[in-house]
Write an enzyme that holds these catalytic residues in place. Structure first.
Site, mmCIF file in Angstrom:
data_model
loop_
_atom_site.group_PDB
_atom_site.id
_atom_site.type_symbol
_atom_site.label_atom_id
_atom_site.label_comp_id
_atom_site.label_asym_id
_atom_site.label_seq_id
_atom_site.Cartn_x
_atom_site.Cartn_y
_atom_site.Cartn_z
ATOM 1 N N LYS A 64 -3.055 10.325 22.939
ATOM 2 C CA LYS A 64 -2.282 11.662 22.659
ATOM 3 C C LYS A 64 -1.773 12.320 23.746
ATOM 4 C CE LYS A 64 -2.389 10.465 19.299
ATOM 5 N NZ LYS A 64 -1.440 10.629 18.015
ATOM 6 N N ASN A 113 4.571 9.850 13.067
ATOM 7 C CA ASN A 113 3.427 10.339 12.554
ATOM 8 C C ASN A 113 2.134 9.461 12.539
ATOM 9 O OD1 ASN A 113 1.638 12.250 10.333
ATOM 10 N ND2 ASN A 113 1.903 9.822 9.387
ATOM 11 N N ASP A 122 5.075 -2.051 12.009
ATOM 12 C CA ASP A 122 3.949 -2.329 12.424
ATOM 13 C C ASP A 122 4.029 -2.052 13.966
ATOM 14 O OD1 ASP A 122 1.317 -3.313 13.545
ATOM 15 O OD2 ASP A 122 1.600 -5.261 12.632
ATOM 16 N N LYS A 175 0.679 -1.229 -0.018
ATOM 17 C CA LYS A 175 -0.047 -0.074 -0.027
ATOM 18 C C LYS A 175 0.895 1.158 -0.003
ATOM 19 C CE LYS A 175 -3.290 2.311 2.748
ATOM 20 N NZ LYS A 175 -4.265 2.558 4.181
ATOM 21 N N SER A 228 0.765 14.548 18.213
ATOM 22 C CA SER A 228 -0.154 14.359 19.192
ATOM 23 C C SER A 228 -1.641 14.874 18.587
ATOM 24 C CB SER A 228 0.058 15.278 20.424
ATOM 25 O OG SER A 228 -1.015 15.151 21.469
ATOM 26 N N TYR A 280 -8.334 7.280 23.012
ATOM 27 C CA TYR A 280 -7.564 8.249 22.113
ATOM 28 C C TYR A 280 -6.850 9.434 22.896
ATOM 29 C CZ TYR A 280 -6.408 11.141 17.995
ATOM 30 O OH TYR A 280 -5.869 12.229 17.122
#
Length: 320
Positions: A187, A109, A82, A58, A156, A183
């Site tokens: 972050k 990222n 991964d 990909k 973040s 989440y």
């Protein structure tokens, strides 16, 4: 006189006139969205980019434009990574160390957002395990490749305001699972990792910072229901003070601007151990409103950052 950038600045505007020839940059998550644009712009300005991705097939297709636009000696090579598998993380890091070529900039990222409750191959809650622990091990394993004067940029999010890290229950074994709380924890961890990494390495001339790219429509939102994005926008705008402009999504080139600004243009002393947004260092803010800018104090607390580092080492079974 230095240029001033803001929320609507693009990566190309930030890097206008900048020659990155001879610089080597690593970017994780180059198979979609922000990672592709970050790699494209850096390579177009002469940087040798190493792009890491879980799915190399990909990523190879997704980065065709990166290779096509590479200029001034810039280029792209891909490595398999991964972040939801520590075996993969360690193999990727060990291969880079064995290769021996150093980096001027590392951009963490890659990430996942608001996914259903699930676990990495090592049994960690998926968002904390991927967004934080995977990068924690990967970056620390390649720290010998950071040049003096190099930087680490951890992506973040304003979503860190949803939740502080929970060092007593990182895997939601005793806490009801919430996609956005999980989440938010991950972050916040990205910021705290930057704080402690910066403290540990700044005397060697290596600095770390965390950035919020802005609200952007990318593959990161794939776990949200079809109307999920609009519902989030409606909630955010309902919380904004009367008279303030509506919150707007950024384009992908606008979303990568702060990453590149913090990694290339900003003064190291200004961004080291800090959290940046809209191409500036964010101020500490408290309160319940989610999307008005700023960073929560718990995400920058140095003792909290040390505690997260120790907990992370304990979880991955490795000391750095």
């Amino acid at each position: 006189m230095s240029k001033t950038f803001g929320a609507k600045s693009t990566t190309e505007e930030v890097l206008e006139g900048v020659d990155l020839s001879g610089k080597r940059v690593l970017v994780t998550g180059v198979s979609a969205g922000l990672g592709i644009e970050t790699a494209r712009t850096l390579a177009a300005h002469g940087a040798q980019v190493v792009g890491a991705a879980r799915d190399l097939t990909k990523a190879k297709t997704a980065t065709e434009e990166v290779r096509a636009q590479a200029a001034h000696g810039g280029g792209l090579e891909l490595v398999e990574l991964d972040l939801a598998s520590l075996a993969s993380v360690r193999a990727a890091a060990d291969a880079l160390v064995a290769d021996g070529r150093p980096f001027d900039l590392v951009i963490a990222n890659a990430g996942v957002m608001a996914c259903p409750k699930s676990f990495t191959k090592d049994g960690f809650e998926m968002q904390f395990g991927t967004n934080h622990l995977g990068h924690f091990v990967f970056v620390n394993r390649i720290v010998s490749l950071f040049k003096p004067g190099s930087r680490l940029v951890n992506l973040s999010s304003a979503g860190h305001r949803y939740a502080d890290v929970d060092l007593d229950d990182p895997n939601f074994e005793h806490t009801p699972y919430s996609e956005f709380i999980a989440y938010g924890r991950s972050k916040t961890a990205n910021i705290l990792f930057s704080v402690e990494f910066d403290r540990r390495h700044k005397n060697a001339g290596i600095r770390a910072t965390a950035v919020h790219p802005g609200g952007i429509l990318t593959e990161l939102s794939r776990h949200l229901p079809p109307n999920g994005i609009q519902e989030r926008l409606d909630q955010i705008n309902a919380e904004r003070p009367e008279g303030s402009p509506p919150f707007e999504l950024k384009t992908i080139p606008q979303g990568t601007a702060t990453t590149v600004w913090a990694g290339v243009l900003a003064k190291a002393e200004a961004v080291g151990g800090r959290y940046c947004e809209d191409c500036h260092v964010a101020e500490v803010v408290e309160g319940d409103t989610l999307m008005l800018g700023g960073v929560r104090s718990y995400a920058l607390d140095p003792e909290h950052a040390k505690a997260l580092w120790a907990k992370s080492e304990e979880m991955v079974g490795e000391t750095f």
